[in-house]
Design an enzyme around this catalytic site. Structure first.
Site, PDB file in Angstrom:
ATOM      1  N   ARG A  16       0.857  -1.186   0.000  1.00  0.00           N
ATOM      2  CA  ARG A  16       0.000   0.000   0.000  1.00  0.00           C
ATOM      3  C   ARG A  16       0.892   1.235   0.000  1.00  0.00           C
ATOM      4  O   ARG A  16       1.849   1.305   0.789  1.00  0.00           O
ATOM      5  CB  ARG A  16      -0.863  -0.024   1.261  1.00  0.00           C
ATOM      6  CG  ARG A  16      -1.890   1.054   1.319  1.00  0.00           C
ATOM      7  CD  ARG A  16      -2.580   1.077   2.686  1.00  0.00           C
ATOM      8  NE  ARG A  16      -1.984   2.091   3.520  1.00  0.00           N
ATOM      9  CZ  ARG A  16      -2.582   2.631   4.591  1.00  0.00           C
ATOM     10  NH1 ARG A  16      -3.784   2.229   4.956  1.00  0.00           N
ATOM     11  NH2 ARG A  16      -1.984   3.551   5.311  1.00  0.00           N
ATOM     12  N   TYR A  40      -3.266  11.680   6.080  1.00  0.00           N
ATOM     13  CA  TYR A  40      -3.468  10.324   6.557  1.00  0.00           C
ATOM     14  C   TYR A  40      -2.403   9.379   5.985  1.00  0.00           C
ATOM     15  O   TYR A  40      -2.088   9.436   4.800  1.00  0.00           O
ATOM     16  CB  TYR A  40      -4.856   9.800   6.149  1.00  0.00           C
ATOM     17  CG  TYR A  40      -4.907   8.310   6.289  1.00  0.00           C
ATOM     18  CD1 TYR A  40      -5.032   7.744   7.545  1.00  0.00           C
ATOM     19  CD2 TYR A  40      -4.675   7.474   5.204  1.00  0.00           C
ATOM     20  CE1 TYR A  40      -4.964   6.384   7.714  1.00  0.00           C
ATOM     21  CE2 TYR A  40      -4.600   6.111   5.356  1.00  0.00           C
ATOM     22  CZ  TYR A  40      -4.749   5.572   6.618  1.00  0.00           C
ATOM     23  OH  TYR A  40      -4.652   4.226   6.778  1.00  0.00           O
ATOM     24  N   ASP A  89      -5.029   3.849   0.066  1.00  0.00           N
ATOM     25  CA  ASP A  89      -6.137   4.092   0.996  1.00  0.00           C
ATOM     26  C   ASP A  89      -6.566   5.553   0.888  1.00  0.00           C
ATOM     27  O   ASP A  89      -5.785   6.463   1.186  1.00  0.00           O
ATOM     28  CB  ASP A  89      -5.671   3.773   2.425  1.00  0.00           C
ATOM     29  CG  ASP A  89      -6.813   3.730   3.419  1.00  0.00           C
ATOM     30  OD1 ASP A  89      -7.930   4.141   3.077  1.00  0.00           O
ATOM     31  OD2 ASP A  89      -6.572   3.271   4.561  1.00  0.00           O
ATOM     32  N   HIS A  98      -9.134   6.737   2.584  1.00  0.00           N
ATOM     33  CA  HIS A  98      -9.556   7.044   3.958  1.00  0.00           C
ATOM     34  C   HIS A  98     -10.781   7.950   4.007  1.00  0.00           C
ATOM     35  O   HIS A  98     -10.822   8.946   4.727  1.00  0.00           O
ATOM     36  CB  HIS A  98      -8.395   7.620   4.776  1.00  0.00           C
ATOM     37  CG  HIS A  98      -8.296   7.014   6.148  1.00  0.00           C
ATOM     38  ND1 HIS A  98      -8.682   7.684   7.276  1.00  0.00           N
ATOM     39  CD2 HIS A  98      -7.889   5.788   6.558  1.00  0.00           C
ATOM     40  CE1 HIS A  98      -8.491   6.891   8.336  1.00  0.00           C
ATOM     41  NE2 HIS A  98      -8.029   5.744   7.923  1.00  0.00           N
ATOM     42  N   GLU A 139      -9.004   2.067  -1.514  1.00  0.00           N
ATOM     43  CA  GLU A 139      -9.710   1.679  -0.285  1.00  0.00           C
ATOM     44  C   GLU A 139     -10.519   2.851   0.257  1.00  0.00           C
ATOM     45  O   GLU A 139     -10.049   3.991   0.239  1.00  0.00           O
ATOM     46  CB  GLU A 139      -8.636   1.257   0.713  1.00  0.00           C
ATOM     47  CG  GLU A 139      -9.125   0.930   2.094  1.00  0.00           C
ATOM     48  CD  GLU A 139      -7.951   0.473   2.952  1.00  0.00           C
ATOM     49  OE1 GLU A 139      -6.999  -0.137   2.414  1.00  0.00           O
ATOM     50  OE2 GLU A 139      -7.978   0.747   4.160  1.00  0.00           O
ATOM     51  N   GLU A 149     -13.454  -1.340   6.768  1.00  0.00           N
ATOM     52  CA  GLU A 149     -12.750  -1.449   8.050  1.00  0.00           C
ATOM     53  C   GLU A 149     -13.555  -0.878   9.212  1.00  0.00           C
ATOM     54  O   GLU A 149     -13.279  -1.221  10.357  1.00  0.00           O
ATOM     55  CB  GLU A 149     -11.362  -0.807   7.977  1.00  0.00           C
ATOM     56  CG  GLU A 149     -11.369   0.678   7.798  1.00  0.00           C
ATOM     57  CD  GLU A 149      -9.966   1.270   7.690  1.00  0.00           C
ATOM     58  OE1 GLU A 149      -9.159   0.715   6.953  1.00  0.00           O
ATOM     59  OE2 GLU A 149      -9.709   2.273   8.357  1.00  0.00           O
ATOM     60  N   ARG A 169     -13.443  -5.410   3.606  1.00  0.00           N
ATOM     61  CA  ARG A 169     -12.313  -5.281   4.545  1.00  0.00           C
ATOM     62  C   ARG A 169     -12.719  -5.371   6.008  1.00  0.00           C
ATOM     63  O   ARG A 169     -11.972  -4.963   6.897  1.00  0.00           O
ATOM     64  CB  ARG A 169     -11.555  -3.978   4.286  1.00  0.00           C
ATOM     65  CG  ARG A 169     -10.941  -3.913   2.902  1.00  0.00           C
ATOM     66  CD  ARG A 169      -9.959  -2.776   2.760  1.00  0.00           C
ATOM     67  NE  ARG A 169      -8.796  -2.951   3.600  1.00  0.00           N
ATOM     68  CZ  ARG A 169      -8.585  -2.342   4.749  1.00  0.00           C
ATOM     69  NH1 ARG A 169      -9.456  -1.496   5.234  1.00  0.00           N
ATOM     70  NH2 ARG A 169      -7.494  -2.573   5.439  1.00  0.00           N
ATOM     71  N   GLU A 192      -4.292  -7.270   5.189  1.00  0.00           N
ATOM     72  CA  GLU A 192      -3.381  -6.200   5.596  1.00  0.00           C
ATOM     73  C   GLU A 192      -2.511  -6.686   6.754  1.00  0.00           C
ATOM     74  O   GLU A 192      -2.990  -7.378   7.651  1.00  0.00           O
ATOM     75  CB  GLU A 192      -4.199  -4.975   6.043  1.00  0.00           C
ATOM     76  CG  GLU A 192      -3.350  -3.789   6.463  1.00  0.00           C
ATOM     77  CD  GLU A 192      -4.205  -2.601   6.911  1.00  0.00           C
ATOM     78  OE1 GLU A 192      -5.371  -2.803   7.292  1.00  0.00           O
ATOM     79  OE2 GLU A 192      -3.694  -1.474   6.858  1.00  0.00           O
ATOM     80  N   TRP A 218     -11.806  12.190   8.491  1.00  0.00           N
ATOM     81  CA  TRP A 218     -10.380  11.881   8.643  1.00  0.00           C
ATOM     82  C   TRP A 218     -10.061  10.597   7.931  1.00  0.00           C
ATOM     83  O   TRP A 218     -10.850   9.686   7.860  1.00  0.00           O
ATOM     84  CB  TRP A 218      -9.996  11.767  10.122  1.00  0.00           C
ATOM     85  CG  TRP A 218      -8.580  11.314  10.238  1.00  0.00           C
ATOM     86  CD1 TRP A 218      -7.447  12.028   9.909  1.00  0.00           C
ATOM     87  CD2 TRP A 218      -8.122  10.020  10.639  1.00  0.00           C
ATOM     88  NE1 TRP A 218      -6.337  11.259  10.089  1.00  0.00           N
ATOM     89  CE2 TRP A 218      -6.715  10.015  10.530  1.00  0.00           C
ATOM     90  CE3 TRP A 218      -8.758   8.864  11.060  1.00  0.00           C
ATOM     91  CZ2 TRP A 218      -5.928   8.895  10.845  1.00  0.00           C
ATOM     92  CZ3 TRP A 218      -8.006   7.755  11.382  1.00  0.00           C
ATOM     93  CH2 TRP A 218      -6.599   7.781  11.278  1.00  0.00           C
TER      94      TRP A 218
HETATM   95  C1  GCO Z   1      -5.856   0.926   7.444  1.00  0.00           C
HETATM   96  C2  GCO Z   1      -6.601   1.878   8.291  1.00  0.00           C
HETATM   97  C3  GCO Z   1      -5.940   2.297   9.554  1.00  0.00           C
HETATM   98  C4  GCO Z   1      -6.924   3.111  10.370  1.00  0.00           C
HETATM   99  C5  GCO Z   1      -6.757   2.803  11.818  1.00  0.00           C
HETATM  100  C6  GCO Z   1      -7.773   3.511  12.658  1.00  0.00           C
HETATM  101  O1  GCO Z   1      -6.243   0.785   6.317  1.00  0.00           O
HETATM  102  O2  GCO Z   1      -4.917   0.322   7.939  1.00  0.00           O
HETATM  103  O3  GCO Z   1      -7.170   2.895   7.521  1.00  0.00           O
HETATM  104  O4  GCO Z   1      -4.724   2.907   9.380  1.00  0.00           O
HETATM  105  O5  GCO Z   1      -6.788   4.472  10.157  1.00  0.00           O
HETATM  106  O6  GCO Z   1      -6.855   1.420  11.955  1.00  0.00           O
HETATM  107  O7  GCO Z   1      -7.759   3.014  13.947  1.00  0.00           O
HETATM  108 MG    MG Z   2      -7.866   1.929   5.722  1.00  0.00          MG
END
Ligand code: GCO
Ligand code: MG
Length: 402
Positions: free
Chosen positions: A147, A159, A210, A212, A236, A262, A283, A339, A402
């Site tokens: 990633r 991020y 990602d 995010h 992602e 996630e 995920r 991951e 975020w």
């Molecule tokens: C990822 C996630 C993490 C999250 C974190 C939040 O894809 O690994 O986005 O980095 O930000 O798990 O607690």
């Molecule tokens: Mg993520």
């Protein structure tokens, strides 16, 4: 075999973890992860105050009945706190069942569908120049998938980019750190990053990114289309997923695969995404989606619709969650990717485990149960430290995702 004791263990070996340890009348015990990053004590209290008293005296072999008892019995369904608590109980009971049977948990799930679990690592740096050696490092370690996240010119932070390399942890202060975001600058920058990376590493390395949750569907569509020449394995969380039908718009415009889930807690969070084939990878993970039992249901639904697993495995999921995830990963037919962000040495010492990494694959432990433990004495040496996830604002001060 009755449940004789259940202990909620909160520890902070470099970051916070909540673990449930269930002990049976015969002395066999199991562990389950209950960590919810930035909201750990809410789950610990939910378990301690409301779940543990109801567990004592129950038959430890009745995993499904206990799941239903906690889910239906709470009346208040779903949500990350409830589902992380249920996940911890479910995972610990699977661990016990495996130990009693003398088999690793994946055998109880139907046995192996594959020899190893393909994992992806995180390469991140402020600039494209600096991220290239990070990717090369993962390739040298044997990873088949990476990633890639970089800083965005003009923005102080973003991020996925930190000083740490193998151990990125965004919950970096007692109260949320504030980041600044510009979608326009981001959308201009990311295709340049992947053009360089593809050029440098050739066509076979699996590349992921990602987003995010930061875009709208039409912005995500533009991003996906602009990344098509670089053949990503997935983007992602392109948009927040409360509006599942919003993903139709992304799908209409791009063939870049999409991975989501996630922050999902139940099958209902992704039912439309899966059944309308709006995503390619789901995920969700053991700790936040109701444990091994419920995540298996999500993966089985996904399998009907050509959706593969791509479970979350950031460092805020403890080695207990990772161990559980690997048993599912080797067993299900529709595994995609896992991951794998490495834990620190202190975390690994508190949670001794038998899973291991070799040649780009993770391998679950062959010990009976999950093959992971918690050293309670060592855990007690690392008291809880408040740590919150950051917030994100647009340049004009508007609060963003975020
Ligand atoms: C990822 C996630 C993490 C999250 C974190 C939040 O894809 O690994 O986005 O980095 O930000 O798990 O607690
Ligand atoms: Mg993520």
């Amino acid at each position: 075999m009755k449940i004789a004791d259940a202990r909620v263990i909160v520890t902070c070996p470099d970051r916070n973890f909540v673990t449930l340890k269930i002990v049976t009348s015969s002395g066999v015990y199991g562990v389950g992860d209950a960590t919810l990053n930035g909201r750990e004590l809410a789950v610990a209290a939910y378990l301690q105050e409301h779940v543990v008293p109801a567990l004592i005296g129950r038959d430890a072999s009745r995993i499904e009945d206990t799941w239903q008892y906690l889910y239906r019995g709470a009346y208040w369904r779903r949500g990350p706190v409830t589902m992380s608590a249920i996940a911890a109980v479910d995972t610990a009971l699977w661990d016990i069942k495996g130990k009693v049977a003398g088999l690793p948990v994946y055998q109880l799930l139907g046995g192996r569908s594959r020899d190893g679990v393909t994992v992806y690592g995180h390469a991140n740096a402020d600039t494209v120049d600096d991220v290239l050696p990070e990717i090369a490092n993962y390739v040298d370690l044997g990873y088949r998938a990476v990633r890639v996240q970089t800083g965005i010119p003009g923005l102080a932070s973003t991020y996925g980019v930190s000083k740490d390399r193998l151990f990125y942890e965004p919950a970096d202060a007692a109260l949320p750190t504030e980041n600044t975001w510009s979608t326009a600058q981001y959308l201009d920058h990311v295709p340049e990053v992947f053009a360089r990376v593809r050029d440098e590493f050739g066509p076979t390395l699996k590349l992921l990114h990602d987003v995010h949750h930061r875009l709208t569907p039409i912005e995500a569509a533009r991003l996906g289309r602009s990344l098509e020449p670089y053949n990503l394995t997935w983007i992602e969380d392109p948009v927040p997923a409360e509006l599942q039908e919003g993903f139709r718009l992304i799908r209409q415009h791009t063939t870049t695969p999409i991975a989501v889930g996630e922050v999902f807690n139940t099958i209902w969070d992704c039912q439309q995404l899966i059944s309308e084939q709006l995503i390619d990878y789901i995920r969700a993970t053991v700790v936040h989606a109701g444990g091994i039992s419920h995540l298996r249901r999500i993966f089985d639904l996904a399998n009907l619709y050509h959706v593969r697993s791509g479970s979350h495995g950031a460092t805020d999921l403890s080695p207990v969650c990772m161990a559980a995830a690997l048993h599912l990963d080797v067993a299900i037919p529709n595994f995609g990717l896992q991951e794998y962000m490495r834990h620190t040495e202190a975390t690994d010492a508190v949670f001794p485990h038998g899973y291991h990494f070799a040649d780009g694959y993770l391998h679950p432990s062959e010990e009976p149960g999950l093959g992971v433990d918690i050293d309670e004495g060592l855990a007690a040496q690392y008291p809880y430290r408040p740590a919150a996830l950051p917030v994100n604002r647009l340049e004009d001060g508007t609060l963003h995702n975020w």
